[in-house]
Design an enzyme around this catalytic site. Structure first.
Site, short mmCIF file in Angstrom:
data_model
loop_
_atom_site.label_atom_id
_atom_site.label_comp_id
_atom_site.label_asym_id
_atom_site.label_seq_id
_atom_site.Cartn_x
_atom_site.Cartn_y
_atom_site.Cartn_z
N LEU A 189 48.22 50.59 37.89
CA LEU A 189 46.92 50.63 37.20
C LEU A 189 45.81 50.02 38.06
O LEU A 189 44.66 50.40 37.95
CB LEU A 189 47.01 49.87 35.88
CG LEU A 189 47.84 50.53 34.79
CD1 LEU A 189 48.06 49.57 33.63
CD2 LEU A 189 47.16 51.80 34.28
N GLU A 201 44.79 46.51 41.01
CA GLU A 201 45.14 45.19 41.52
C GLU A 201 44.05 44.21 41.14
O GLU A 201 42.86 44.51 41.27
CB GLU A 201 45.29 45.24 43.04
CG GLU A 201 45.72 43.90 43.60
CD GLU A 201 45.97 43.93 45.10
OE1 GLU A 201 45.76 44.99 45.71
OE2 GLU A 201 46.37 42.89 45.64
N GLY A 202 44.45 43.08 40.67
CA GLY A 202 43.48 42.06 40.30
C GLY A 202 43.68 40.81 41.11
O GLY A 202 44.39 40.81 42.13
N THR A 203 43.08 39.75 40.65
CA THR A 203 43.13 38.49 41.36
C THR A 203 44.55 37.98 41.57
O THR A 203 44.87 37.42 42.60
CB THR A 203 42.34 37.44 40.53
OG1 THR A 203 41.10 38.01 40.18
CG2 THR A 203 42.12 36.17 41.31
N TYR A 204 45.37 38.17 40.58
CA TYR A 204 46.70 37.56 40.65
C TYR A 204 47.78 38.48 41.18
O TYR A 204 48.89 38.05 41.43
CB TYR A 204 47.10 37.04 39.26
CG TYR A 204 46.15 35.98 38.76
CD1 TYR A 204 46.21 34.70 39.27
CD2 TYR A 204 45.20 36.28 37.81
CE1 TYR A 204 45.34 33.72 38.83
CE2 TYR A 204 44.32 35.32 37.36
CZ TYR A 204 44.38 34.03 37.88
OH TYR A 204 43.51 33.07 37.46
N GLY A 205 47.50 39.74 41.29
CA GLY A 205 48.52 40.68 41.77
C GLY A 205 48.30 42.05 41.18
O GLY A 205 47.24 42.34 40.61
N VAL A 206 49.31 42.91 41.35
CA VAL A 206 49.14 44.28 40.88
C VAL A 206 49.53 44.42 39.40
O VAL A 206 50.28 43.61 38.86
CB VAL A 206 49.99 45.28 41.71
CG1 VAL A 206 49.50 45.33 43.13
CG2 VAL A 206 51.46 44.95 41.64
N LYS A 241 51.84 42.84 34.60
CA LYS A 241 51.10 42.17 35.66
C LYS A 241 52.10 41.41 36.52
O LYS A 241 52.80 40.52 36.02
CB LYS A 241 50.08 41.21 35.04
CG LYS A 241 49.09 40.69 36.02
CD LYS A 241 47.93 39.99 35.32
CE LYS A 241 46.87 40.96 34.84
NZ LYS A 241 45.57 40.34 34.57
N ASP A 261 37.72 32.50 32.98
CA ASP A 261 37.43 33.64 33.85
C ASP A 261 36.92 34.81 33.02
O ASP A 261 37.30 35.95 33.22
CB ASP A 261 38.70 34.03 34.62
CG ASP A 261 38.40 34.92 35.81
OD1 ASP A 261 37.26 34.90 36.30
OD2 ASP A 261 39.31 35.65 36.25
N1 LIG Z 1 46.76 45.26 29.38
C1 LIG Z 1 46.29 46.19 30.19
N2 LIG Z 1 46.30 47.49 29.83
C2 LIG Z 1 45.82 48.45 30.64
N3 LIG Z 1 45.31 48.22 31.85
C3 LIG Z 1 45.29 46.94 32.27
C4 LIG Z 1 45.77 45.87 31.47
N4 LIG Z 1 45.60 44.70 32.16
C5 LIG Z 1 45.04 45.05 33.32
N5 LIG Z 1 44.86 46.38 33.40
C6 LIG Z 1 44.26 47.12 34.50
O1 LIG Z 1 44.90 46.75 35.70
C7 LIG Z 1 43.96 46.61 36.74
C8 LIG Z 1 44.06 45.21 37.33
O2 LIG Z 1 43.78 44.29 36.30
P1 LIG Z 1 43.66 42.74 36.52
O3 LIG Z 1 43.42 42.12 35.19
O4 LIG Z 1 44.81 42.23 37.30
O5 LIG Z 1 42.42 42.58 37.45
P2 LIG Z 1 40.91 42.91 37.19
O6 LIG Z 1 40.62 42.64 35.75
O7 LIG Z 1 40.60 44.26 37.70
O8 LIG Z 1 40.20 41.86 38.12
P3 LIG Z 1 40.27 40.29 38.00
O9 LIG Z 1 41.60 39.88 38.45
O10 LIG Z 1 39.19 39.84 38.89
O11 LIG Z 1 40.03 39.93 36.57
C9 LIG Z 1 42.62 46.93 36.12
O12 LIG Z 1 42.35 48.32 36.31
C10 LIG Z 1 42.82 46.67 34.67
O13 LIG Z 1 41.95 47.45 33.86
#
Ligand SMILES: Nc1ncnc2c1ncn2[C@@H]1O[C@H](COP(=O)(O)OP(=O)(O)OP(=O)(O)O)[C@@H](O)[C@H]1O
Length: 443
Positions: A47, A49-54, A70, A163
């Site tokens: 989906l 990658e965010g701050t903590y990982g994919v 996550k 955050d």
């Molecule tokens: N519960 C979820 N359901 C569907 N998609 C999700 C869910 N959690 C995260 N995602 C998707 O996964 C990707 C990464 O999310 P993540 O929360 O790790 O980082 P982020 O929100 O993009 O950035 P940050 O880490 O800076 O908050 C994003 O596209 C997010 O929309």
């Protein structure tokens, strides 16, 4: 209280096992290799990658529910997740509320911690960015009410988010907004400062954090919620600072430099630097909104965290009981499919006259590698300003707020000219904020 290295791996797995009493097997989960995910979770596409990982999509074969997993890189936590973190994860699992994303499961696999959340269709950032979506005052009220409800529940249990930003406010298929990433900053430490993600998190950071406060409280989340409220009204991020110093400059330009009578403790904060005095313009000159909305906004943007409205008090504000009443979640406008609006910017996106959304595309936000030049606290970034402890005086003859980003290093080119912000010219303030930093994201 880091877990001791000698017992870390087994102990960690035993503890994580206790997070999920329903799962069979003992501490040998890693031996099962890939099956540990497939045992219950059928992995689907990535989906993002965010701050903590994919994060990847998966099917929970036990319940038939689609979930988002996550995968948290333990990285610096090589010795294992510490006991405090495990306790906190357990607490998050117990934090069940319609406006908080449910942590369904947590388990280790191949040295990574996997957190399983309910799958969400979209998020508030996608809604705000989608130019096909018209947000009525009732819609904005509804999104704010759900945000504050989630916050109030967590704050009641002494859990801070730390955050808050629109992409952490996830939206389910039935329109419910749920706070995501709750408590992760506390469990895993502040998000990796080397990632560009942090740059955007800065826009939602409360002034006490920017001044280096270590004893902050739920007010930091309320401030961030205020920024999200403002963003819903403006349809673009409100205070887009390019460094911590610049962030404070933008805050002060919008609300006036705080006087000691407004925030007596400010001068004692570790990274406090004195700013040139700027008077507060009226909120009405910045936002088109009802009196109730502006009153609530000003209470959420109160400088002194002790005087700032709480999430619960905000919910009780007359803004939520006055007309128009909040739209029911099922009727809220949402992007058709996750990501759609982000991939197809409408033509007015680049028009000078249109309301600009200046944050970078999601793709860039996810994968841009380390750019340390963005980071540092107010103290560090003040540079020579810190020496005199007076930013307004030390930043040049015109008193401009110090800009600390190395644009050449980042983009290989000079940034576009930026407006100065500590002018007290009220009539131009709104325009200045509007013009603010499209600092080369499209490069
Ligand atoms: N519960 C979820 N359901 C569907 N998609 C999700 C869910 N959690 C995260 N995602 C998707 O996964 C990707 C990464 O999310 P993540 O929360 O790790 O980082 P982020 O929100 O993009 O950035 P940050 O880490 O800076 O908050 C994003 O596209 C997010 O929309």
């Amino acid at each position: 209280m880091a877990m001791m290295a000698s017992s870390s791996s087994q102990q960690q797995q035993q503890n994580l096992q206790s997070l999920n009493p329903n799962r069979g097997g003992g501490g040998g989960e890693e031996d099962k290799g890939e099956k540990i995910v497939a045992d219950r979770y059928l992995k689907r596409e990535l989906l993002g990658e965010g701050t903590y990982g994919v994060v990847f999509k998966a099917l929970d074969t036990k319940t038939g529910q689609t979930v988002a997993i996550k995968k948290i890189r333990l990285g610096k936590h090589k010795e294992g997740v510490n006991f405090t973190a495990l306790r906190e994860i357990k607490l998050l699992k117990e934090l069940k509320d319609p406006n908080i994303i449910e942590l369904i499961d947590a388990f280790p696999h191949k040295g990574n911690l996997h957190l399983v959340f309910e799958f969400m269709e979209t998020d508030l950032e996608a809604v705000i960015r989608d130019r096909n979506i018209l947000l009525s005052p009732a819609d904005i009220k509804s999104y704010m009410q759900m945000t504050l409800k989630g916050l109030a529940v967590c704050h009641k249990k002494w859990v801070l988010h730390r955050d808050m930003k629109p992409n952490n406010l996830l939206i389910s298929a039935d329109g419910q907004l749920k706070l995501g990433d709750f408590g992760l900053a506390r469990i895993f430490g502040s998000p990796d400062r080397k990632f560009t993600h942090q740059v955007f998190a800065r826009w939602y950071r409360a002034p006490e954090l920017l001044f280096g406060s270590k004893q902050y409280g739920p007010g930091v989340d309320v401030w961030a919620a205020g920024c999200i409220f403002a963003e819903l009204l403006l349809r673009r991020p409100f205070l887009q600072g390019s460094s911590d110093i610049d962030q404070l400059g933008k805050i002060f330009a919008a609300f006036g430099t705080p006087k000691p009578s407004q925030w007596a403790d400010m001068v004692y904060l570790p990274d406090y630097v004195e700013y040139q005095h700027v008077p507060a313009p009226s909120l009405r000159s910045l936002f088109t909104a009802s009196d109730d909305a502006l009153d609530l906004l000003s209470r959420m943007f109160t400088y002194d965290p002790k005087a700032r409205i709480s999430a619960q008090q905000a919910l009780e504000h007359r803004y939520f009981s006055s007309q128009p009443l909040p739209t029911i979640p099922e009727k809220l406008p949402r992007p058709h499919r996750k990501g759609d609006s982000l991939n197809h910017y409408p033509s007015d996106f680049v028009s000078q006259d249109a309301p600009l959304v200046l944050s970078p595309s999601r793709k860039m936000r996810r994968v841009t590698p380390h750019h340390g030049a963005f980071e540092g606290n107010a103290h560090e970034k003040a540079g020579h300003a810190r020496d005199s402890r007076h930013v307004g005086e030390s930043t040049g003859p015109s008193g401009n707020i110090l800009m600390s980003i190395d644009f050449e290093a980042l983009h290989g080119s000079r940034p576009p000219p930026r407006p100065t912000l500590n002018s007290a010219d009220r009539s131009h303030l709104k325009r200045k904020l509007d013009l603010d930093p499209d600092f080369g994201y499209s490069h």
